[in-house]
Write a protein that holds these residues in place. Structure first.
Motif, PDB file in Angstrom:
ATOM      1  N   LEU A  69      -5.732  13.861   9.590  1.00 36.20           N
ATOM      2  CA  LEU A  69      -6.087  12.456   9.444  1.00 36.20           C
ATOM      3  C   LEU A  69      -7.194  12.128  10.440  1.00 36.20           C
ATOM      4  O   LEU A  69      -7.192  12.613  11.577  1.00 36.20           O
ATOM      5  N   ALA A  70      -8.146  11.322   9.984  1.00 35.02           N
ATOM      6  CA  ALA A  70      -9.237  10.871  10.838  1.00 35.02           C
ATOM      7  C   ALA A  70      -9.293   9.350  10.802  1.00 35.02           C
ATOM      8  O   ALA A  70      -8.849   8.728   9.834  1.00 35.02           O
ATOM      9  N   ASN A  71      -9.840   8.764  11.859  1.00 32.22           N
ATOM     10  CA  ASN A  71      -9.920   7.299  11.885  1.00 32.22           C
ATOM     11  C   ASN A  71     -11.262   6.813  11.338  1.00 32.22           C
ATOM     12  O   ASN A  71     -11.840   5.850  11.845  1.00 32.22           O
ATOM     13  N   GLY A  72     -11.717   7.463  10.274  1.00 29.76           N
ATOM     14  CA  GLY A  72     -12.928   7.043   9.590  1.00 29.76           C
ATOM     15  C   GLY A  72     -13.983   8.127   9.603  1.00 29.76           C
ATOM     16  O   GLY A  72     -13.784   9.206  10.171  1.00 29.76           O
ATOM     17  N   PRO A  73     -15.126   7.877   8.971  1.00 31.51           N
ATOM     18  CA  PRO A  73     -16.233   8.833   9.016  1.00 31.51           C
ATOM     19  C   PRO A  73     -16.679   9.077  10.451  1.00 31.51           C
ATOM     20  O   PRO A  73     -16.565   8.188  11.310  1.00 31.51           O
ATOM     21  N   VAL A  74     -17.175  10.277  10.712  1.00 30.70           N
ATOM     22  CA  VAL A  74     -17.626  10.599  12.064  1.00 30.70           C
ATOM     23  C   VAL A  74     -18.823   9.730  12.431  1.00 30.70           C
ATOM     24  O   VAL A  74     -19.827   9.677  11.710  1.00 30.70           O
ATOM     25  N   ASP A  75     -18.694   9.027  13.553  1.00 30.90           N
ATOM     26  CA  ASP A  75     -19.775   8.217  14.094  1.00 30.90           C
ATOM     27  C   ASP A  75     -20.448   9.039  15.195  1.00 30.90           C
ATOM     28  O   ASP A  75     -19.843   9.289  16.249  1.00 30.90           O
ATOM     29  N   PRO A  76     -21.686   9.488  14.987  1.00 28.90           N
ATOM     30  CA  PRO A  76     -22.330  10.347  15.993  1.00 28.90           C
ATOM     31  C   PRO A  76     -22.547   9.668  17.328  1.00 28.90           C
ATOM     32  O   PRO A  76     -22.799  10.342  18.335  1.00 28.90           O
ATOM     33  N   ALA A  77     -22.432   8.361  17.365  1.00 27.02           N
ATOM     34  CA  ALA A  77     -22.597   7.635  18.631  1.00 27.02           C
ATOM     35  C   ALA A  77     -21.334   7.664  19.485  1.00 27.02           C
ATOM     36  O   ALA A  77     -21.370   7.264  20.652  1.00 27.02           O
ATOM     37  N   LEU A  78     -20.224   8.115  18.914  1.00 28.52           N
ATOM     38  CA  LEU A  78     -18.944   8.131  19.623  1.00 28.52           C
ATOM     39  C   LEU A  78     -18.528   9.558  19.965  1.00 28.52           C
ATOM     40  O   LEU A  78     -18.871  10.499  19.244  1.00 28.52           O
ATOM     41  N   PRO A  79     -17.747   9.748  21.033  1.00 25.94           N
ATOM     42  CA  PRO A  79     -17.162  11.066  21.298  1.00 25.94           C
ATOM     43  C   PRO A  79     -16.069  11.372  20.280  1.00 25.94           C
ATOM     44  O   PRO A  79     -15.580  10.480  19.573  1.00 25.94           O
ATOM     45  N   SER A  80     -15.693  12.635  20.210  1.00 22.09           N
ATOM     46  CA  SER A  80     -14.642  13.063  19.284  1.00 22.09           C
ATOM     47  C   SER A  80     -13.471  13.654  20.050  1.00 22.09           C
ATOM     48  O   SER A  80     -13.641  14.273  21.109  1.00 22.09           O
ATOM     49  N   ALA A  81     -12.270  13.454  19.504  1.00 19.10           N
ATOM     50  CA  ALA A  81     -11.047  13.978  20.107  1.00 19.10           C
ATOM     51  C   ALA A  81     -10.178  14.599  19.030  1.00 19.10           C
ATOM     52  O   ALA A  81     -10.015  14.022  17.947  1.00 19.10           O
ATOM     53  N   LEU A  82      -9.611  15.746  19.335  1.00 19.08           N
ATOM     54  CA  LEU A  82      -8.711  16.465  18.436  1.00 19.08           C
ATOM     55  C   LEU A  82      -7.301  16.446  19.005  1.00 19.08           C
ATOM     56  O   LEU A  82      -7.097  16.733  20.191  1.00 19.08           O
ATOM     57  N   VAL A  83      -6.328  16.105  18.159  1.00 14.44           N
ATOM     58  CA  VAL A  83      -4.914  16.166  18.515  1.00 14.44           C
ATOM     59  C   VAL A  83      -4.244  17.101  17.511  1.00 14.44           C
ATOM     60  O   VAL A  83      -4.373  16.900  16.299  1.00 14.44           O
ATOM     61  N   THR A  84      -3.541  18.108  18.008  1.00 18.76           N
ATOM     62  CA  THR A  84      -2.843  19.042  17.130  1.00 18.76           C
ATOM     63  C   THR A  84      -1.364  19.092  17.480  1.00 18.76           C
ATOM     64  O   THR A  84      -0.987  19.016  18.644  1.00 18.76           O
ATOM     65  N   GLY A  85      -0.529  19.206  16.453  1.00 18.36           N
ATOM     66  CA  GLY A  85       0.913  19.339  16.638  1.00 18.36           C
ATOM     67  C   GLY A  85       1.454  20.400  15.709  1.00 18.36           C
ATOM     68  O   GLY A  85       0.836  20.737  14.698  1.00 18.36           O
ATOM     69  N   GLY A  86       2.595  20.938  16.044  1.00 19.75           N
ATOM     70  CA  GLY A  86       3.254  21.878  15.154  1.00 19.75           C
ATOM     71  C   GLY A  86       2.561  23.210  15.015  1.00 19.75           C
ATOM     72  O   GLY A  86       2.785  23.918  14.030  1.00 19.75           O
ATOM     73  N   VAL A  87       1.728  23.599  15.980  1.00 19.17           N
ATOM     74  CA  VAL A  87       1.178  24.961  15.969  1.00 19.17           C
ATOM     75  C   VAL A  87       2.336  25.958  16.018  1.00 19.17           C
ATOM     76  O   VAL A  87       2.325  26.971  15.319  1.00 19.17           O
ATOM     77  N   HIS A  88       3.305  25.671  16.852  1.00 21.47           N
ATOM     78  CA  HIS A  88       4.616  26.325  16.780  1.00 21.47           C
ATOM     79  C   HIS A  88       5.525  25.366  16.010  1.00 21.47           C
ATOM     80  O   HIS A  88       5.930  24.327  16.535  1.00 21.47           O
ATOM     81  N   GLY A  89       5.844  25.726  14.781  1.00 18.79           N
ATOM     82  CA  GLY A  89       6.527  24.780  13.908  1.00 18.79           C
ATOM     83  C   GLY A  89       7.875  24.308  14.407  1.00 18.79           C
ATOM     84  O   GLY A  89       8.315  23.203  14.073  1.00 18.79           O
ATOM     85  N   TYR A  90       8.544  25.124  15.222  1.00 19.35           N
ATOM     86  CA  TYR A  90       9.884  24.741  15.681  1.00 19.35           C
ATOM     87  C   TYR A  90       9.854  23.673  16.754  1.00 19.35           C
ATOM     88  O   TYR A  90      10.892  23.073  17.059  1.00 19.35           O
ATOM     89  N   GLU A  91       8.697  23.412  17.346  1.00 20.94           N
ATOM     90  CA  GLU A  91       8.604  22.470  18.457  1.00 20.94           C
ATOM     91  C   GLU A  91       8.464  21.050  17.896  1.00 20.94           C
ATOM     92  O   GLU A  91       7.368  20.517  17.712  1.00 20.94           O
ATOM     93  N   THR A  92       9.592  20.446  17.645  1.00 18.67           N
ATOM     94  CA  THR A  92       9.686  19.257  16.798  1.00 18.67           C
ATOM     95  C   THR A  92       8.868  18.083  17.308  1.00 18.67           C
ATOM     96  O   THR A  92       8.176  17.411  16.534  1.00 18.67           O
ATOM     97  N   SER A  93       8.913  17.807  18.606  1.00 22.46           N
ATOM     98  CA  SER A  93       8.216  16.620  19.101  1.00 22.46           C
ATOM     99  C   SER A  93       6.708  16.776  19.033  1.00 22.46           C
ATOM    100  O   SER A  93       5.984  15.777  19.086  1.00 22.46           O
ATOM    101  N   GLY A  94       6.205  18.002  18.901  1.00 26.58           N
ATOM    102  CA  GLY A  94       4.779  18.163  18.681  1.00 26.58           C
ATOM    103  C   GLY A  94       4.348  17.543  17.375  1.00 26.58           C
ATOM    104  O   GLY A  94       3.326  16.850  17.290  1.00 26.58           O
ATOM    105  N   VAL A  95       5.153  17.774  16.331  1.00 24.56           N
ATOM    106  CA  VAL A  95       4.881  17.194  15.017  1.00 24.56           C
ATOM    107  C   VAL A  95       5.176  15.698  15.016  1.00 24.56           C
ATOM    108  O   VAL A  95       4.332  14.874  14.641  1.00 24.56           O
TER     109      VAL A  95
END
Length: 305
Positions: A69-95
């Motif tokens: 999910l993204a908060n809209g089209p990429v605005d080149p004037a703004l910085p970008s941040a990535l949040v990932t969860g569930g890389v280890h699927g068993y780690e429930t609070s990550g998801v």
């Protein structure tokens, strides 16, 4: 001291082959559903965020669509941040923490940052409550271009297609008692090595990047999370899970060279959260809240830097 019992798959001292992987896989029973616990919450967020299908995994007739999910089209004037969860699927609070952040706090950052959030990178592992994927591969050691893990290849392609450099990447994880009861013994057995028992830290901690240490950034996250849950102390050797404690609640790994998810963007600010859900004083709600607090503190610090 009694030696731990051999892992029930394979022959001690011998790395697994295809037969042992198949035997291990047969032991992994589906315990919860991605398509009922995760997918509906992701799709419901499409009313407020841009839904990005970024691939799918097919394992023995089971189909797992992957979403960000993204908060809209990429605005080149703004910085970008990535949040990932569930890389280890068993780690429930990550998801669940990633989803809760989207549902409760992500809108606060509109107009300030391009957010890209992948709440459940490893849905097969989520369903089996397992660290590995279908092929007995740990995704969080395989984030590289020639990755054998489909979960990693899909996320790498998503990030490459974002179209802007990332200022921040926070990867949401847990350290659980099952790491010592199941997953570390399984790893030793798979690789034909002797299992060496260790201890599980009691509390929340972070993993910084040894090649790009950001102590003030990590400290800001620890300070925010401490208002929600307790921070893991160092053990008698001044370590957490075998790594020296650099500052309270913080250790470091070489993220990119180790193939860890938090190293895939080359962002200035990177961290891996490690929530402790097995504490007698912790609840699932507290663990999710700790992840949300970590994401917000990371964003606030990075955007103010």
């Amino acid at each position: 001291m009694t030696s731990p019992a051999p892992y029930p798959v394979g022959t001690p001292g011998q790395p697994w082959g295809e037969a042992e992987v198949a035997q291990w896989r047969a032991r992994q029973m589906r315990q919860r559903r991605y398509d009922t616990l995760v997918e509906p919450r992701i799709k419901a967020l499409a009313d407020h965020f841009t839904l990005i299908p970024y691939g799918a995994l097919d394992y023995a007739g089971e189909h797992y669509p992957l979403y960000a999910l993204a908060n809209g089209p990429v605005d080149p004037a703004l910085p970008s941040a990535l949040v990932t969860g569930g890389v280890h699927g068993y780690e429930t609070s990550g998801v669940m923490g990633a989803l809760e952040f989207l549902e409760t706090r992500a809108a606060d950052y509109a107009g300030r940052v391009n957010l890209l959030i992948a709440p459940c990178v490893s849905p097969w592992g989520f369903e089996r409550i397992n660290r590995w994927n279908y092929d007995a591969i740990d995704p969080n050691r395989n984030f590289r271009e020639d990755s054998p893990a489909g979960e990693c290849r899909a996320l790498l392609a998503l990030v490459a297609g974002h179209g802007a450099p990332f200022l921040l990447h926070i990867d949401l994880h847990e350290t659980t008692d099952s790491d010592e009861d199941e997953f570390r013994p399984a790893l030793a057995a798979r690789d034909g090595k002797a299992y060496e028992p260790d201890t599980i830290p009691d509390g929340f901690y972070l993993v910084d990047d040894t090649k790009n240490l950001q102590p003030a950034f990590q400290a800001a996250i620890i300070a925010a999370v401490e208002r929600v849950t307790h921070i893991a102390p160092a053990d008698a050797q001044g370590q957490i899970i075998g790594s020296p404690v650099l500052q309270r609640g913080v250790i470091a790994y070489p993220l990119a060279s180790a193939g860890l998810c938090a190293g895939l963007t080359g962002a200035r600010f990177t961290t891996t959260t490690e929530v402790y859900p097995d504490s007698p004083s912790a609840t699932p709600e507290e663990c999710n809240a700790a992840q949300v607090a970590a994401v917000c503190a990371a964003l606030d610090f990075a955007l103010g830097a």
